[in-house]
Scaffold this motif. Structure first.
Motif, short mmCIF file in Angstrom:
data_model
loop_
_atom_site.label_atom_id
_atom_site.label_comp_id
_atom_site.label_asym_id
_atom_site.label_seq_id
_atom_site.Cartn_x
_atom_site.Cartn_y
_atom_site.Cartn_z
N PRO A 158 15.67 30.21 -6.71
CA PRO A 158 16.52 30.79 -7.76
C PRO A 158 16.32 32.30 -7.93
N GLN A 213 17.75 20.49 -6.12
CA GLN A 213 17.24 20.51 -7.49
C GLN A 213 18.37 20.95 -8.42
N ARG A 214 18.40 20.38 -9.62
CA ARG A 214 19.49 20.70 -10.55
C ARG A 214 19.50 22.17 -10.95
N LYS A 215 18.31 22.75 -11.15
CA LYS A 215 18.25 24.16 -11.55
C LYS A 215 18.79 25.07 -10.45
N GLN A 254 22.55 24.72 -10.40
CA GLN A 254 23.13 25.46 -11.52
C GLN A 254 23.13 26.95 -11.26
N LYS A 255 22.06 27.47 -10.67
CA LYS A 255 21.99 28.90 -10.36
C LYS A 255 23.09 29.30 -9.39
#
Length: 374
Positions: free
Chosen positions: A157, A178-180, A183-184
């Motif tokens: 990220p 990974q969800r993060k 999202q990034k």
């Protein structure tokens, strides 16, 4: 690809942490000489100094060098003191200025360990770099070092935040599923294509329950296949895309902007008449409404980042490099992609990276052309 801009204008902003009254050799000169030395086939500080002594008049065309050429110890010490974060930012800004990503271009993100940086005597682990690679033009867009107390999940990220990837399709292997991270990527106005494996157990289980080999003969969604024969080996690639995410149940709502799920089936045979086959099945999720051909092409493009890693090892001998102390290994690891991009951007000489490096060593005019300053 736009015209390449001289990267040294970006490196001038890197702060020099030495005491001002004791500086004999400018930091910009040391970076310039290191890049030119590496371009010319040298992979050690001593080799960079050898280059500098033989090409001092050439270097003076681009830098100061009033005090001549610094020693190998001086170069190593200064490069070890330099902020590798600042070097990273200068590199990324340079690539942002000279490389325009096309809409939908695949940007592959993958990690590589610099094995030669491992030092058992100091209990120092080998450094691990995460690279962002523009597959259409084969250029490294930026890097991030994975610190000893973190991993790729933490650093990806941070790297994405620095890149201008709007409109691109970012591909990452299962580690980055990974969800993060997803999202990034969405926050950067880009799309993701993430490989699904055991680190997302429930998602992988849902895919496994959905997929059946019979889909290769009859599939209600979009499908695409290709076949290549090379060195007596036949490889068939089948891409299946489903945009009906109900088969994932509530899991579909866990991923930002999820629009399609994909399956890639690779079948390898040693020859057309081989009775045994080697089959692999990979699962993917994407925020883009992919066609089966787009999935097929994007997954193939992703592996081009491995070709960059291979070139760093074979043409630049990265894994064999024994530079270890301080941040010197990381600094050298960041210089190599700069040189690789410069060499790949030069299209006039028809030869591989090794031959181009030797050409730089033998011909100052060609080195000037590679630098993009002529």
């Amino acid at each position: 690809m736009t015209e390449l801009i001289n990267p040294f204008m970006h490196f001038h902003v890197i702060k020099d942490y030495r005491q001002a009254g004791k500086i004999n050799h400018k930091l910009s000169d040391i970076i310039l000489m290191t890049i030119c030395g590496v371009l010319s086939g040298h992979d050690t500080w001593e080799g960079v100094v050898d280059f500098g002594r033989l090409r001092l008049d050439f270097l003076k065309q681009y830098g100061d060098f009033k005090e001549g050429i610094p020693s190998a110890d001086t170069i190593a010490r200064v490069m070890g003191m330099m902020s590798t974060t600042a070097l990273q930012n200068a590199f990324i800004k340079w690539m942002r200025d000279c490389h325009t990503l096309t809409d939908g271009e695949v940007v592959a993100i993958d990690g590589k360990t610099v094995r030669g940086s491992y030092d058992k005597s100091r209990d120092q682990q080998a450094i691990h770099m995460v690279n962002a690679f523009a597959t259409a033009n084969g250029m490294c867009l930026g890097q991030a070092k994975v610190n000893a107390k973190t991993n790729e999940i933490t650093e990806i990220p941070k790297l994405l935040e620095l890149l201008d990837i709007a409109g691109c399709l970012v591909t990452i292997d299962a580690m980055g599923c990974q969800r993060k991270i997803a999202q990034k990527i969405v926050d950067k106005s880009a799309d993701y294509l993430l490989a699904v494996k055991g680190n997302q157990g429930k998602l992988e289980e849902a895919f496994s329950e959905y997929y059946h080999p019979s889909m290769l003969q009859e599939f209600s969604g979009d499908s695409y296949a290709s076949q290549d024969k090379s060195h007596g080996r036949l490889e068939t690639r089948c891409a299946l895309v489903n945009k009906d995410l109900s088969v994932l149940g509530d899991l579909a709502y866990d991923w930002p902007e999820l629009k399609s799920m994909g399956i890639m089936v690779n079948i390898r045979q040693n020859s057309e008449h081989a009775t045994d086959e080697n089959m692999s099945v990979r699962f993917y999720i994407s925020s883009k409404e992919l066609s089966a051909q787009e999935l097929h092409d994007a997954t193939r493009s992703h592996w081009q980042v491995e070709s960059m890693h291979w070139v760093l090892d074979t043409a630049f001998k990265e894994d064999a490099c024994r530079i270890r102390a301080d941040d010197r290994a990381e600094a050298f690891a960041r210089i190599r992609p700069v040189c690789l991009n410069l060499l790949k951007n030069e299209k006039g000489f028809k030869g591989g990276i090794k031959r181009k490096r030797m050409q730089c060593a033998m011909d100052e005019n060609y080195l000037s052309k590679v630098l993009g300053s002529q």
